[in-house]
Design a protein around this motif. Structure first.
Motif, short mmCIF file in Angstrom:
data_model
loop_
_atom_site.label_atom_id
_atom_site.label_comp_id
_atom_site.label_asym_id
_atom_site.label_seq_id
_atom_site.Cartn_x
_atom_site.Cartn_y
_atom_site.Cartn_z
N GLU A 101 0.83 -1.21 0.00
CA GLU A 101 0.00 0.00 0.00
C GLU A 101 0.87 1.26 0.00
O GLU A 101 0.54 2.24 -0.65
CB GLU A 101 -0.94 0.01 1.21
CG GLU A 101 -2.01 -1.06 1.18
CD GLU A 101 -3.00 -0.90 0.05
OE1 GLU A 101 -3.39 0.25 -0.26
OE2 GLU A 101 -3.40 -1.92 -0.53
N VAL A 102 1.96 1.24 0.73
CA VAL A 102 2.88 2.39 0.75
C VAL A 102 3.47 2.60 -0.65
O VAL A 102 3.59 3.74 -1.12
CB VAL A 102 3.99 2.20 1.81
CG1 VAL A 102 5.10 3.21 1.64
CG2 VAL A 102 3.39 2.27 3.21
N LEU A 103 3.81 1.51 -1.32
CA LEU A 103 4.33 1.61 -2.68
C LEU A 103 3.27 2.20 -3.62
O LEU A 103 3.58 3.06 -4.45
CB LEU A 103 4.79 0.24 -3.18
CG LEU A 103 5.33 0.19 -4.60
CD1 LEU A 103 6.61 1.01 -4.72
CD2 LEU A 103 5.57 -1.25 -5.03
N GLN A 104 2.03 1.75 -3.47
CA GLN A 104 0.95 2.31 -4.29
C GLN A 104 0.74 3.79 -3.99
O GLN A 104 0.49 4.58 -4.90
CB GLN A 104 -0.35 1.55 -4.06
CG GLN A 104 -0.38 0.20 -4.70
CD GLN A 104 -1.70 -0.51 -4.44
OE1 GLN A 104 -2.60 0.01 -3.78
NE2 GLN A 104 -1.82 -1.72 -4.96
N GLN A 149 3.40 5.67 -5.78
CA GLN A 149 3.22 5.70 -7.23
C GLN A 149 2.03 6.55 -7.65
O GLN A 149 2.11 7.28 -8.63
CB GLN A 149 3.03 4.28 -7.77
CG GLN A 149 4.28 3.44 -7.72
CD GLN A 149 4.02 2.01 -8.15
OE1 GLN A 149 2.89 1.54 -8.16
NE2 GLN A 149 5.09 1.31 -8.50
N GLN A 150 0.93 6.46 -6.92
CA GLN A 150 -0.30 7.12 -7.36
C GLN A 150 -0.51 8.51 -6.76
O GLN A 150 -1.40 9.23 -7.19
CB GLN A 150 -1.51 6.23 -7.02
CG GLN A 150 -1.49 4.92 -7.74
CD GLN A 150 -2.64 4.03 -7.31
OE1 GLN A 150 -3.51 4.42 -6.54
NE2 GLN A 150 -2.64 2.81 -7.80
N TYR A 152 -4.35 8.00 -5.02
CA TYR A 152 -4.47 6.92 -4.05
C TYR A 152 -5.38 7.33 -2.89
O TYR A 152 -6.20 6.55 -2.42
CB TYR A 152 -3.08 6.55 -3.52
CG TYR A 152 -3.09 5.46 -2.48
CD1 TYR A 152 -3.05 4.13 -2.84
CD2 TYR A 152 -3.14 5.77 -1.12
CE1 TYR A 152 -3.06 3.13 -1.89
CE2 TYR A 152 -3.16 4.78 -0.16
CZ TYR A 152 -3.12 3.47 -0.55
OH TYR A 152 -3.15 2.49 0.40
N LEU A 153 -5.22 8.56 -2.43
CA LEU A 153 -5.99 9.04 -1.28
C LEU A 153 -7.46 9.26 -1.61
O LEU A 153 -8.30 9.28 -0.71
CB LEU A 153 -5.37 10.33 -0.75
CG LEU A 153 -3.94 10.20 -0.23
CD1 LEU A 153 -3.39 11.56 0.14
CD2 LEU A 153 -3.86 9.24 0.95
N LEU A 154 -7.78 9.43 -2.87
CA LEU A 154 -9.16 9.69 -3.26
C LEU A 154 -9.98 8.41 -3.40
O LEU A 154 -11.21 8.48 -3.51
CB LEU A 154 -9.19 10.47 -4.58
CG LEU A 154 -8.55 11.86 -4.51
CD1 LEU A 154 -8.54 12.51 -5.88
CD2 LEU A 154 -9.25 12.75 -3.50
#
Length: 197
Positions: free
Chosen positions: A133-136, A139-140, A144-146
């Motif tokens: 998840e940290v990697l995502q 990257q995003q 990612y937060l939305l």
């Protein structure tokens, strides 16, 4: 182009279609056939392996939570017995000794090999997925937060760690039961989200 170390980015055309929101191009029969070929060649195997691993995680989380609830039932039953004995005014009953006896019962429940094995597997699974998840997130970035699915995943990870941690410290917390309930609910909910993809 003569560089032997150069490799094309996988699915670069499909990724460009997604990045630019070109749904009509993704819906084209050629694109569909290409994505189907990729899915059949390796995608479904990774998906099924991930689903199997998540199913094992789900079974162990459910088992662990059920054991925690059973320990809470033992604790409540013991408290009722202590209160009843004290109410009847038995002079030989020592409340502290009875509660210590309860602590031994709870510790023996906590220290079963299956509880430790499930705790270790669940904790390992959570740590690996938290790193993913940290990697995502890296990257995003803001995208990612939305996504609300990611919030569900983070709450699941945090509650699971709070649920699992006391077994390694040898105690039993009230917060652990609340987190166990949330963890089981979100784990099954996450399975539904996973199957939806």
């Amino acid at each position: 182009m003569d560089d032997p170390t150069w490799f094309p980015q996988p699915l670069s055309v499909a990724n460009a279609m997604v990045a630019h929101g070109r749904v009509e191009l993704l819906a084209h029969p050629l694109s569909q056939k290409y994505l189907q070929m990729k899915w059949n060649s390796y995608g479904k195997y990774f998906h099924l392996a991930n689903l199997l691993l998540y199913s094992v995680f789900l079974a162990l989380v459910t088992y662990f939570s059920a054991q925690l609830m059973e320990m809470e039932d033992v604790r409540e039953m013991n408290d009722v017995m202590v209160q009843e004995m004290l109410r009847r005014n038995h002079s030989h009953v020592n409340k502290t000794g009875t509660i210590n006896l309860l602590g031994e019962v709870v510790k023996s429940k906590l220290s079963t090999p299956m509880m430790y094995m499930s705790a270790v597997f669940v904790l390992t699974y959570i740590v690996v997925n938290t790193l993913r998840e940290v990697l995502q997130l890296y990257q995003q970035k803001w995208h990612y937060l939305l996504d609300p699915t990611n919030l569900v995943t983070w709450i699941l990870h945090i509650c699971t760690i709070i649920m699992i941690a006391p077994i390694f410290m040898g105690n039993h917390e009230e917060l652990q039961l609340s987190c166990a309930s949330i963890t089981v609910f979100l784990s099954w909910f996450n399975l539904l989200l996973y199957l939806q993809r």
